[in-house]
Design a protein around this motif. Structure first.
Motif: not given
Length: 377
Positions: A198-207, A230-234
């Motif tokens: 979460k935080g910054g661009q991570s919020d959009q990727i996580t969502a 676009g969310a390889t690490y997650t």
């Protein structure tokens, strides 16, 4: 006033149902390490059912992560008819000089494990810490293999498993990912994230990514799911934590026979004790084994605790993760041994914070309580 809550002793009726839970996975072999373990576990269940008592174990088994001075080492072995056919590292030290040492040492250790068919292997020169962590994790995997072989006897007719299981938090470049699955009669009915970047661009990727990953799990009934673009690490962290949750579902069946009537429904995953019966923080462990608490995020880093329970007593407490870097190294080195000792002495999470380590102590107690809840409060 601090109170101690001694652990209750119960009689475990034997882990005769370890193969039953694996049927919920319905996994297929895959190049993904996480799915390979679950797929192998399904094969082991089928073989045990066909071969009866004493059937040789086949499948993939992941050892416990072993913490070293330079990072965690975790080993996974693939077993065919009781023989190790493959050894691989799930985690190994990385960053800086560790990358070169790991690249050199790990293939040699993997080959040595295959040759020796045991954890009695030589350390690789120049990689003493990595070698030691490797051997510990390898031994853990071998121990699990032996336990699975013993528990598979008489597994036919095992009761279906239901409950909620939290995977271990998987650390990624952008934050921790932790998955919880709900199982009903050997089927994953729900998957959800307990933690996500979460935080910054991570919020959009996580969502965007998390709902797709959750849905894929329920559809495939396995960790053999595609990464979200676009969310390889997650996605990678998600699959690792998911595999951990499935492993815990597998391991939970050992306690199914505890006080349960024949033919009764498998118990749900351990829940926190009711406030009316046990004060918050007590969490008396009932089962025997090793239980890893949830990773707790603090202001200075993650804290995660693992306890070993034998005969209804905490015999060992250790930290899987603790704050590190800068002043945190000194604080952790001072506080963690005291907290571990206090957990064993108290037999509960009702322990005092270490002076000067308030955040670490708070995170430690929360993770310890989570481990106690898994053991059975």
């Amino acid at each position: 006033m601090k109170k101690s809550h001694p652990l209750r002793r119960v009689v475990l009726a034997g882990a005769a149902t370890v193969s039953g839970i694996v049927l919920l996975l319905s996994l297929k072999p895959s190049s993904d390490p996480g799915s390979a373990q679950a797929a192998g576990a399904g094969a082991a269940a089928q073989e045990a059912a066909q071969g009866g008592a004493g059937a040789a174990v086949s499948g993939a088994i992941t050892g416990d992560a072993s913490q070293t001075q330079y990072g965690a080492v975790q080993v996974r072995v693939t077993v065919s008819n009781g023989k190790i056919t493959k050894a691989e590292t799930v985690q190994a030290p990385k960053g800086g000089q560790s990358d070169q040492i790991t690249a050199d040492a790990v293939p040699k250790l993997n080959q040595a494990a295959l040759t020796a068919q045991s954890a009695d292997i030589d350390a690789v020169s120049g990689a003493t810490y990595t070698s030691e962590g490797y051997k510990k994790s390898l031994q853990s995997a071998i121990d699990k293999m032996k336990a699975s072989a013993g528990a598979s006897q008489g597994a036919a007719g095992a009761a279906p498993v239901s409950g909620t299981f939290d995977g271990d938090a998987a650390q990624t470049q952008y934050g921790a990912v932790q998955v919880r699955i709900t199982v009903s009669n050997n089927q994953i009915t729900k998957a959800e994230t307990v933690q996500a970047p979460k935080g910054g661009q991570s919020d959009q990727i996580t969502a965007d990514a998390v709902p797709k990953l959750n849905k894929a799990v329920v559809t495939k009934q396995s960790p053999d799911i595609d990464a979200v673009s676009g969310a390889t690490y997650t996605s990678t962290g998600y699959k690792q934590s998911l595999q951990s949750a499935i492993d815990k579902a597998n391991a939970s069946v050992g306690a199914q026979g505890s006080g349960a009537q024949e033919g009764s429904k498998a118990p749900e995953a351990p829940k926190a004790p009711e406030a009316s019966k046990t004060p918050e923080g007590s969490g008396n462990a009932q089962a025997g084994g090793t239980f890893t608490g949830e990773a707790v995020q603090t202001q200075y880093g993650t804290v995660q605790v693992r306890i070993t329970v034998s005969g209804g007593e905490i015999t060992k407490a250790e930290t899987v993760q603790a704050p590190k870097g800068g002043q945190s190294d000194q604080i952790t080195a001072d506080a963690v041994p005291k907290l571990n000792q206090a957990a064993v002495a108290a037999g509960s999470a009702d322990i005092d914070a270490v002076s000067g380590a308030t955040y670490t102590s708070g995170g430690y107690k929360k993770s310890l309580q989570s481990a106690l809840d898994q053991a059975g409060g």
